[in-house]
Write a protein that holds these residues in place. Structure first.
Motif, PDB file in Angstrom:
ATOM      1  N   ALA A 181      33.474  38.549  35.772  1.00 48.75           N
ATOM      2  CA  ALA A 181      32.903  38.151  34.485  1.00 48.75           C
ATOM      3  C   ALA A 181      33.373  36.782  34.022  1.00 48.75           C
ATOM      4  O   ALA A 181      32.712  36.139  33.199  1.00 48.75           O
ATOM      5  CB  ALA A 181      33.247  39.204  33.426  1.00 48.75           C
ATOM      6  N   PHE A 182      34.518  36.309  34.531  1.00 48.40           N
ATOM      7  CA  PHE A 182      35.023  35.006  34.131  1.00 48.40           C
ATOM      8  C   PHE A 182      34.420  33.874  34.962  1.00 48.40           C
ATOM      9  O   PHE A 182      34.229  32.771  34.468  1.00 48.40           O
ATOM     10  CB  PHE A 182      36.553  34.976  34.240  1.00 48.40           C
ATOM     11  CG  PHE A 182      37.241  35.732  33.140  1.00 48.40           C
ATOM     12  CD1 PHE A 182      37.616  35.102  31.964  1.00 48.40           C
ATOM     13  CD2 PHE A 182      37.503  37.085  33.280  1.00 48.40           C
ATOM     14  CE1 PHE A 182      38.241  35.793  30.947  1.00 48.40           C
ATOM     15  CE2 PHE A 182      38.130  37.793  32.267  1.00 48.40           C
ATOM     16  CZ  PHE A 182      38.504  37.151  31.091  1.00 48.40           C
ATOM     17  N   VAL A 183      34.168  34.143  36.229  1.00 50.44           N
ATOM     18  CA  VAL A 183      33.474  33.186  37.107  1.00 50.44           C
ATOM     19  C   VAL A 183      32.636  34.010  38.094  1.00 50.44           C
ATOM     20  O   VAL A 183      33.201  34.673  38.958  1.00 50.44           O
ATOM     21  CB  VAL A 183      34.458  32.292  37.904  1.00 50.44           C
ATOM     22  CG1 VAL A 183      33.672  31.288  38.750  1.00 50.44           C
ATOM     23  CG2 VAL A 183      35.409  31.554  36.983  1.00 50.44           C
ATOM     24  N   PRO A 184      31.324  33.986  37.982  1.00 51.40           N
ATOM     25  CA  PRO A 184      30.502  34.833  38.851  1.00 51.40           C
ATOM     26  C   PRO A 184      30.257  34.247  40.233  1.00 51.40           C
ATOM     27  O   PRO A 184      29.451  34.782  40.990  1.00 51.40           O
ATOM     28  CB  PRO A 184      29.187  34.941  38.066  1.00 51.40           C
ATOM     29  CG  PRO A 184      29.110  33.666  37.302  1.00 51.40           C
ATOM     30  CD  PRO A 184      30.529  33.308  36.945  1.00 51.40           C
ATOM     31  N   TYR A 185      30.953  33.161  40.567  1.00 52.06           N
ATOM     32  CA  TYR A 185      30.736  32.459  41.830  1.00 52.06           C
ATOM     33  C   TYR A 185      32.044  32.374  42.609  1.00 52.06           C
ATOM     34  O   TYR A 185      33.105  32.742  42.145  1.00 52.06           O
ATOM     35  CB  TYR A 185      30.209  31.044  41.564  1.00 52.06           C
ATOM     36  CG  TYR A 185      29.193  30.972  40.454  1.00 52.06           C
ATOM     37  CD1 TYR A 185      27.974  31.642  40.553  1.00 52.06           C
ATOM     38  CD2 TYR A 185      29.451  30.248  39.291  1.00 52.06           C
ATOM     39  CE1 TYR A 185      27.045  31.587  39.534  1.00 52.06           C
ATOM     40  CE2 TYR A 185      28.520  30.188  38.257  1.00 52.06           C
ATOM     41  CZ  TYR A 185      27.322  30.861  38.382  1.00 52.06           C
ATOM     42  OH  TYR A 185      26.404  30.814  37.377  1.00 52.06           O
ATOM     43  N   GLY A 186      31.955  31.808  43.827  1.00 57.58           N
ATOM     44  CA  GLY A 186      33.151  31.513  44.610  1.00 57.58           C
ATOM     45  C   GLY A 186      33.330  32.423  45.802  1.00 57.58           C
ATOM     46  O   GLY A 186      32.674  33.465  45.930  1.00 57.58           O
ATOM     47  N   ASP A 187      34.260  32.018  46.683  1.00 58.53           N
ATOM     48  CA  ASP A 187      34.506  32.783  47.908  1.00 58.53           C
ATOM     49  C   ASP A 187      35.969  32.682  48.332  1.00 58.53           C
ATOM     50  O   ASP A 187      36.274  32.757  49.513  1.00 58.53           O
ATOM     51  CB  ASP A 187      33.595  32.260  49.035  1.00 58.53           C
ATOM     52  CG  ASP A 187      33.430  33.266  50.162  1.00 58.53           C
ATOM     53  OD1 ASP A 187      33.371  34.482  49.873  1.00 58.53           O
ATOM     54  OD2 ASP A 187      33.381  32.845  51.329  1.00 58.53           O
ATOM     55  N   HIS A 188      36.881  32.476  47.369  1.00 60.40           N
ATOM     56  CA  HIS A 188      38.317  32.362  47.660  1.00 60.40           C
ATOM     57  C   HIS A 188      38.597  31.196  48.613  1.00 60.40           C
ATOM     58  O   HIS A 188      39.472  31.275  49.465  1.00 60.40           O
ATOM     59  CB  HIS A 188      38.851  33.668  48.261  1.00 60.40           C
ATOM     60  CG  HIS A 188      38.579  34.878  47.422  1.00 60.40           C
ATOM     61  ND1 HIS A 188      39.345  35.216  46.339  1.00 60.40           N
ATOM     62  CD2 HIS A 188      37.593  35.818  47.507  1.00 60.40           C
ATOM     63  CE1 HIS A 188      38.861  36.329  45.791  1.00 60.40           C
ATOM     64  NE2 HIS A 188      37.798  36.707  46.477  1.00 60.40           N
ATOM     65  N   GLY A 220      38.288  40.492  41.158  1.00 65.83           N
ATOM     66  CA  GLY A 220      37.213  39.925  41.953  1.00 65.83           C
ATOM     67  C   GLY A 220      36.124  40.881  42.397  1.00 65.83           C
ATOM     68  O   GLY A 220      36.347  42.084  42.573  1.00 65.83           O
ATOM     69  N   HIS A 221      34.915  40.335  42.558  1.00 67.28           N
ATOM     70  CA  HIS A 221      33.784  40.983  43.217  1.00 67.28           C
ATOM     71  C   HIS A 221      33.240  42.186  42.442  1.00 67.28           C
ATOM     72  O   HIS A 221      32.797  43.160  43.045  1.00 67.28           O
ATOM     73  CB  HIS A 221      34.175  41.381  44.645  1.00 67.28           C
ATOM     74  CG  HIS A 221      34.668  40.218  45.444  1.00 67.28           C
ATOM     75  ND1 HIS A 221      33.839  39.240  45.935  1.00 67.28           N
ATOM     76  CD2 HIS A 221      35.927  39.831  45.784  1.00 67.28           C
ATOM     77  CE1 HIS A 221      34.548  38.322  46.555  1.00 67.28           C
ATOM     78  NE2 HIS A 221      35.821  38.647  46.469  1.00 67.28           N
ATOM     79  N   VAL A 222      33.240  42.090  41.126  1.00 64.45           N
ATOM     80  CA  VAL A 222      32.653  43.147  40.303  1.00 64.45           C
ATOM     81  C   VAL A 222      31.406  42.660  39.576  1.00 64.45           C
ATOM     82  O   VAL A 222      30.854  43.369  38.736  1.00 64.45           O
ATOM     83  CB  VAL A 222      33.671  43.686  39.278  1.00 64.45           C
ATOM     84  CG1 VAL A 222      34.913  44.226  39.983  1.00 64.45           C
ATOM     85  CG2 VAL A 222      34.050  42.625  38.247  1.00 64.45           C
ATOM     86  N   VAL A 223      30.953  41.440  39.888  1.00 63.08           N
ATOM     87  CA  VAL A 223      29.873  40.844  39.115  1.00 63.08           C
ATOM     88  C   VAL A 223      28.596  41.669  39.182  1.00 63.08           C
ATOM     89  O   VAL A 223      27.807  41.693  38.221  1.00 63.08           O
ATOM     90  CB  VAL A 223      29.624  39.390  39.581  1.00 63.08           C
ATOM     91  CG1 VAL A 223      29.099  39.343  41.010  1.00 63.08           C
ATOM     92  CG2 VAL A 223      28.706  38.652  38.630  1.00 63.08           C
ATOM     93  N   ALA A 224      28.366  42.373  40.282  1.00 64.02           N
ATOM     94  CA  ALA A 224      27.129  43.155  40.410  1.00 64.02           C
ATOM     95  C   ALA A 224      27.148  44.385  39.513  1.00 64.02           C
ATOM     96  O   ALA A 224      26.112  44.776  38.968  1.00 64.02           O
ATOM     97  CB  ALA A 224      26.923  43.577  41.866  1.00 64.02           C
ATOM     98  N   ARG A 225      28.329  44.986  39.335  1.00 58.17           N
ATOM     99  CA  ARG A 225      28.367  46.226  38.558  1.00 58.17           C
ATOM    100  C   ARG A 225      28.655  45.981  37.071  1.00 58.17           C
ATOM    101  O   ARG A 225      28.249  46.767  36.221  1.00 58.17           O
ATOM    102  CB  ARG A 225      29.385  47.208  39.141  1.00 58.17           C
ATOM    103  CG  ARG A 225      30.842  46.863  38.913  1.00 58.17           C
ATOM    104  CD  ARG A 225      31.770  47.833  39.627  1.00 58.17           C
ATOM    105  NE  ARG A 225      33.182  47.535  39.340  1.00 58.17           N
ATOM    106  CZ  ARG A 225      34.200  48.029  40.031  1.00 58.17           C
ATOM    107  NH1 ARG A 225      33.959  48.851  41.052  1.00 58.17           N
ATOM    108  NH2 ARG A 225      35.439  47.730  39.717  1.00 58.17           N
ATOM    109  N   THR A 226      29.386  44.899  36.746  1.00 52.31           N
ATOM    110  CA  THR A 226      29.703  44.631  35.343  1.00 52.31           C
ATOM    111  C   THR A 226      29.629  43.130  35.082  1.00 52.31           C
ATOM    112  O   THR A 226      30.658  42.447  35.012  1.00 52.31           O
ATOM    113  CB  THR A 226      31.107  45.160  34.970  1.00 52.31           C
ATOM    114  OG1 THR A 226      31.291  46.478  35.499  1.00 52.31           O
ATOM    115  CG2 THR A 226      31.294  45.190  33.460  1.00 52.31           C
ATOM    116  N   PRO A 227      28.445  42.579  34.936  1.00 54.13           N
ATOM    117  CA  PRO A 227      28.321  41.135  34.719  1.00 54.13           C
ATOM    118  C   PRO A 227      28.699  40.729  33.299  1.00 54.13           C
ATOM    119  O   PRO A 227      28.703  41.555  32.379  1.00 54.13           O
ATOM    120  CB  PRO A 227      26.839  40.880  34.982  1.00 54.13           C
ATOM    121  CG  PRO A 227      26.175  42.177  34.608  1.00 54.13           C
ATOM    122  CD  PRO A 227      27.140  43.256  35.022  1.00 54.13           C
TER     123      PRO A 227
END
Length: 454
Positions: free
Chosen positions: A342-349, A86-93
């Protein structure tokens, strides 16, 4: 929750609560009569010393906090997540939003950044989000390849201890099915057993997207042999593809019988079940029902990844046959899956947010029925949890109070003003600030050998 004063005393009543079918004990439901609109039980709930002491028909008592027919859930059970990703979308989209793009990006991110410190920071952030949203239990899959397995499982064991009493945590080893045909597969099973985990795999080969696997039966036998050796349950990622020929779900059912496996088996995704001929789907579903296999649907991920082609609108939904599986008696759950990676760039658990999405995507309406059990009671039972996912007398008063009075109101607003009770007490629901993650992109890259991740 504006307008509702939740007492701080050890004993109090919550009056006129609306409890969804599927989240209430059988005894309590029987005592409350027919549910309103066919899916909401109106009740007065007595909380004493942090536990539910009584559940009575609404209007039984005259004093207490009047919820005015607002919906009350037990804390949510999210049985398929990926807290390590989780929460890596900014560094490795994900470069293009595809499944292959997700595999490539995740492998690169893991190889470059996944130290114990990096995983712990992101996992803790995700758990704090989940706790604030009212999640009481989580099962997370952990990428388990080469040296990474020891690192990630070590972080998980520490997190499980730190979060004990707040979120019940379970973990599944996620690797490609062919790894059980190597010495590493045996080592991984031993690591999972030492860690009190669940054995798992994705039904595809290392380094490639989903497709038909010639030796799938033999590879499944190797996996189940390791699970039997250590007495482990099994949780699999299955058929995340629109390739009708790459259909492993019936092979899994056959392998359970062939290996006389008596542990619990869970299959997540099961996307291409929806593309099989009706007769094949029906036969497969009946087989799963006979074996007691749990199926978990992940609408957020499957709607994002499946049938994605550049410049082309998707032609199918990617979700599995929820109605048919449930009608056949297959234990069925919904879960959040990936979050901001990278699998889902959205959400908040937020399991309730995933349920709201599932209600619309999978047509869980007309009537609504007892689908709320798919994010509470069903996953709790599969995970073996005895004080979670159900509103019942003598259970801990872990509750989520919403402003909604019906599921159409649930789906229309995000319920950001919900109130979460743990042990009958209102918790601090302040969400962690995304700014805490700013340093992730500045982490020093590292080198880690091993095959690409699932």
């Amino acid at each position: 929750m504006t307008g509702f004063a939740i007492p701080t005393t050890s004993t109090f009543w919550l009056r006129r609560a609306a409890i969804p079918a599927g989240t209430l004990s059988v005894d309590a439901a029987a005592s409350l009569g027919e549910p309103r609109h066919g899916y909401l039980y109106d009740a007065d709930i007595l909380i004493e010393n942090g536990r539910i002491a009584a559940i009575e028909p609404a209007g039984t008592v005259g004093e207490g906090t009047d919820l005015q027919s607002r919906i009350v859930f037990p804390t949510f059970v999210d049985m398929h997540t990926h807290l390590d990703k989780g929460h890596v979308v900014a560094r490795t989209p994900n470069p293009d939003g595809s499944f292959t793009g997700a595999l490539t990006a995740t492998g690169a991110d893991r190889a470059a950044y996944w130290t114990a410190e990096d995983i712990a920071l992101r996992m803790d952030f995700g758990l704090r989000c989940a706790f604030a949203h009212g999640v009481g239990a989580i099962r997370t899959h952990l990428d388990s390849f080469a040296e990474q397995a020891e690192i990630s499982w070590g972080v998980f064991r520490d997190m499980r201890a730190r979060w004990q009493g707040k979120i019940a945590l379970q973990a599944v080893a996620l690797t490609t099915i062919d790894q059980y045909d190597t010495p590493f597969g045996a080592d991984l099973a031993a690591l999972v057993a030492r860690s009190g985990g669940i054995l798992g795999a994705v039904t595809r080969m290392s380094g490639v997207d989903h497709g038909a696997i010639v030796e799938i039966d033999r590879l499944l036998d190797l996996l189940f042999a390791q699970a039997k050796r250590y007495g482990l349950d099994v949780d699999l990622h299955v058929d995340e593809t629109d390739d009708v020929a790459a259909f492993t779900l019936p092979r899994i059912a056959a392998a359970i019988e062939r290996n006389d496996f008596t542990g619990k088996v869970t299959c997540g995704h099961c996307c291409n079940l929806a593309l099989q001929p009706d007769s094949v789907a029906a036969e497969t579903i009946a087989h799963l029902a006979r074996l007691g296999v749990t199926v978990v649907s992940l609408p957020s991920a499957n709607m994002y990844l499946q049938d994605r082609h550049a410049g082309r609108t998707p032609r199918w939904r990617g979700v599995t046959l929820a109605h048919e599986l449930k009608a056949a008696g297959v234990p069925f759950a919904f879960a959040t899956d990936n979050c901001r990676d990278a699998f889902v760039p959205y959400g908040d658990h937020d399991t309730l947010d995933s349920f709201r999405f599932a209600l619309r995507v999978s047509h869980l309406d007309h009537p609504y029925g007892d689908w709320a059990g798919a994010i509470t009671q069903v996953p709790a039972t599969t995970m073996g949890l005895t004080d979670c996912g159900l509103i019942a007398v003598a259970r801990t008063a872990d509750l989520v109070l919403t402003r909604a009075r019906s599921f159409d109101e649930i789906t229309s607003r995000p319920q950001a003003d919900r109130v979460v009770l743990r042990g009958g007490k209102v918790i601090d629901q302040t969400l962690p600030d995304y700014a805490e993650l700013d340093g992730l992109t500045e982490a020093a890259p590292r080198t880690l050998a091993g095959p690409s991740a699932a």
